[in-house]
Design an enzyme around this catalytic site. Structure first.
Site, PDB file in Angstrom:
ATOM      1  N   GLN A 296      -4.255  -9.583   3.591  1.00 53.84           N
ATOM      2  CA  GLN A 296      -5.105  -9.255   4.907  1.00 53.84           C
ATOM      3  C   GLN A 296      -5.896 -10.037   5.737  1.00 53.84           C
ATOM      4  O   GLN A 296      -6.979  -9.679   6.243  1.00 53.84           O
ATOM      5  CB  GLN A 296      -5.817  -8.240   4.258  1.00 53.84           C
TER       6      GLN A 296
ATOM      7  N   GLY B  23      -4.665   1.098   5.160  1.00 57.34           N
ATOM      8  CA  GLY B  23      -6.450   1.035   4.825  1.00 57.34           C
ATOM      9  C   GLY B  23      -6.682  -0.304   5.329  1.00 57.34           C
ATOM     10  O   GLY B  23      -7.311  -0.602   5.033  1.00 57.34           O
TER      11      GLY B  23
ATOM     12  N   LYS C 226       4.862  -6.210   0.451  1.00 54.83           N
ATOM     13  CA  LYS C 226       3.411  -5.033   1.352  1.00 54.83           C
ATOM     14  C   LYS C 226       5.176  -5.114   3.009  1.00 54.83           C
ATOM     15  O   LYS C 226       5.189  -3.988   3.561  1.00 54.83           O
ATOM     16  CB  LYS C 226       3.028  -5.894   2.588  1.00 54.83           C
TER      17      LYS C 226
ATOM     18  N   CYS D 250     -11.648  27.170 -10.462  1.00 52.30           N
ATOM     19  CA  CYS D 250     -11.361  26.966  -8.943  1.00 52.30           C
ATOM     20  C   CYS D 250     -11.409  28.143  -8.219  1.00 52.30           C
ATOM     21  O   CYS D 250     -10.227  29.435  -9.215  1.00 52.30           O
ATOM     22  CB  CYS D 250     -11.509  25.377  -8.022  1.00 52.30           C
TER      23      CYS D 250
ATOM     24  N   LEU E 240       0.377   5.173   5.036  1.00 53.72           N
ATOM     25  CA  LEU E 240       0.279   4.941   3.283  1.00 53.72           C
ATOM     26  C   LEU E 240      -1.190   4.788   2.841  1.00 53.72           C
ATOM     27  O   LEU E 240      -2.212   4.093   3.116  1.00 53.72           O
ATOM     28  CB  LEU E 240       0.809   3.168   3.975  1.00 53.72           C
ATOM     29  N   ILE E 241      -0.425   5.819   1.744  1.00 55.92           N
ATOM     30  CA  ILE E 241      -1.725   6.074   1.005  1.00 55.92           C
ATOM     31  C   ILE E 241      -1.757   6.003   0.064  1.00 55.92           C
ATOM     32  O   ILE E 241      -0.868   6.164  -1.305  1.00 55.92           O
ATOM     33  CB  ILE E 241      -2.012   7.923   1.340  1.00 55.92           C
TER      34      ILE E 241
END
Length: 484
Positions: free
Chosen positions: A298, A289, A267, A458, A185-186
């Protein structure tokens, strides 16, 4: 020129069958990565090492190969060597003399030898013979076994002599795909980037699930993080990037859920949505994370309540890490500057969050929530092969002009990584070229002269287009993509 790839010690400790399987997979992974550099790369697997041969007509690829090998999971270290044949211990010395004569002149040195195979001498014999010869027939200051100025490293394997040019530290861990797949999960922040990297390093093919709370600008920023992690550390395997439009979920939570429970409920809803996606693709675990006590959701109590929302395993590799340690790790892997430019959206929805959520109360609050909304947002999720981000950028860069010529007064910004820019700097007559790595551009662009037009460059055009899209979303109009 050759590279000798040394396996991570944990691989060597496995049983013979497991070690062979891991080594075969590492060989395949190395081949998959290096073939994107040059099709002529040769990879050969031996019992305890892998040999990589740089095409003889392209010595300039040595640095590129070294950079790629250093970022492939499962490698302890890599030594770049020159290969010779020999028929005696004196022959070894005779070949070492011209190689090291100038290097050790005016310096102390020692000789270190690693040997395998059947010979009438051992490693210490070679160290003494070669070291004594170099000491007598060069202008070295002498032999010094502890902390010498120069260490002459030699490796002997059967009838082959390898003179070590340099030693490159590897990533460690296990080869990619030796472990089961995970869904990370980013959010683009410090934590999710580092936690994703930890599982890439551990050999798990890491797919990405992004819950979009901030619109197109947020998604572009997160795609940059995911693409960077995949391209640098996991390029050997394709993975999915899943973008879930989560604004309707947040809106409903804000309207219906008690303020103190909002963070935990959000969450839990994310975990249920991610579980549906993971089940669809046969993925066995979620990665987050989260770090103990870092934010209100958390705490151990809240994490326990969050875990009860799904039967799927939730992995938290950062659970005991301090925030500064996480930031330091993000700096090492190249995601720090991305994270600095991406706001944290989850933390803004609850003004007085509970730190000791009660499961029964949370479940009672969730009765106010439309469960079918989760199914709808998951059904509308956009799933893409992360390799297609490049093609997507080609289609989406419509608001940003792509040019192949530089007009008077325009400035080129080279967004390549520092090592790439140093290896082949972009030099154009009468044109100013500024080197700002892609991971620093988001934070540094605002400091540039706004009256100037900037062309982003680039090698392949992927990062330059991602950065251009990101800057356009931020409201900048003085940016183009430079593709000569």
């Amino acid at each position: 020129m050759k590279f000798i790839v040394k396996l991570y010690p944990e691989i060597m400790m496995k049983s013979k069958s497991v070690r062979m399987r891991f080594t075969k997979m590492l060989e395949t992974n190395i081949r998959n990565v290096l073939k994107n550099v040059d099709e002529g790369a040769k990879v050969q697997r031996l019992y305890d090492r892998i040999i990589v041969q740089v095409p003889s007509d392209k010595p300039e690829l040595c640095d590129v190969f070294a950079d790629r090998l250093a970022c492939i999971p499962g490698i302890a270290h890599v030594v770049q060597v020159s290969e010779y044949s020999f028929d005696s211990i004196d022959h070894i010395y005779q070949q070492a003399l011209p190689k090291y004569r100038d290097e050790i002149a005016g310096k102390t040195f020692c000789v270190r030898v690693k040997r395998s195979g059947n010979h009438d001498f051992n490693s210490i014999d070679v160290e003494r013979y070669v070291g004594g010869g170099l000491n007598q027939h060069t202008e070295a200051l002498g032999v010094k076994l502890k902390d010498p100025d120069v260490t002459v490293n030699l490796e002997i394997n059967q009838d082959k002599l390898y003179m070590v040019e340099r030693r490159i530290q590897g990533l460690g861990g296990f080869p990619m795909a030796t472990q089961e797949d995970v869904l990370s999960l980013i959010s683009g922040g410090f934590d999710s980037g580092v936690s994703s990297f930890q599982f890439i390093k551990k050999g798990a093919r890491t797919h990405y699930c992004f819950f979009n709370l901030g619109g197109a600008q947020h998604e572009i920023g997160v795609k940059q993080v995911a693409y960077h992690l995949w391209k640098k550390y996991g390029e050997s395997h394709k993975v999915r990037f899943v973008s879930v439009p989560f604004e309707p979920v947040v809106e409903e939570i804000l309207e219906r859920i008690d303020n103190g429970q909002m963070g935990v409920v959000l969450k839990r809803v994310m975990m249920r949505a991610a579980t549906r996606i993971a089940d669809k693709y046969g993925i066995q675990a979620l990665v987050t994370g989260e770090s103990l006590g870092q934010v209100s959701s958390q705490t151990l109590t809240n994490l326990n309540v969050i875990d009860r929302s799904t039967d799927l395993l939730i992995l938290r590799p950062l659970i005991a890490m301090d925030k500064q340690d996480i930031i330091n790790q993000s700096r090492i892997i190249g995601t720090e500057d991305f994270a600095k430019s991406i706001p944290e959206y989850c933390g803004v929805i609850s003004q007085k969050p509970t730190v000791k959520a009660v499961l029964s109360k949370v479940e009672a609050e969730e009765l106010k929530f439309s469960e079918d909304l989760i199914d709808r947002v998951v059904a509308s999720a956009v799933v893409m092969d992360i390799r297609d981000i490049e093609a997507e950028m080609n289609q989406q860069v419509t608001e940003t002009e792509t040019v192949k010529d530089v007009a008077s007064g325009e400035i080129i910004i080279d967004v390549r990584a520092p090592e790439e820019e140093e290896r082949s700097p972009l030099l154009i007559d009468n044109v100013m070229v500024k080197a700002i790595p892609f991971f620093k551009l988001a934070t540094q662009f605002a400091d540039l002269d706004k009256s100037k037009t900037y062309l982003l460059y680039c090698d392949r055009g992927v990062m330059s287009k991602l950065q251009a899209l990101y800057l356009v979303e931020q409201g900048y109009t003085n940016v183009k993509v430079y593709r000569p």
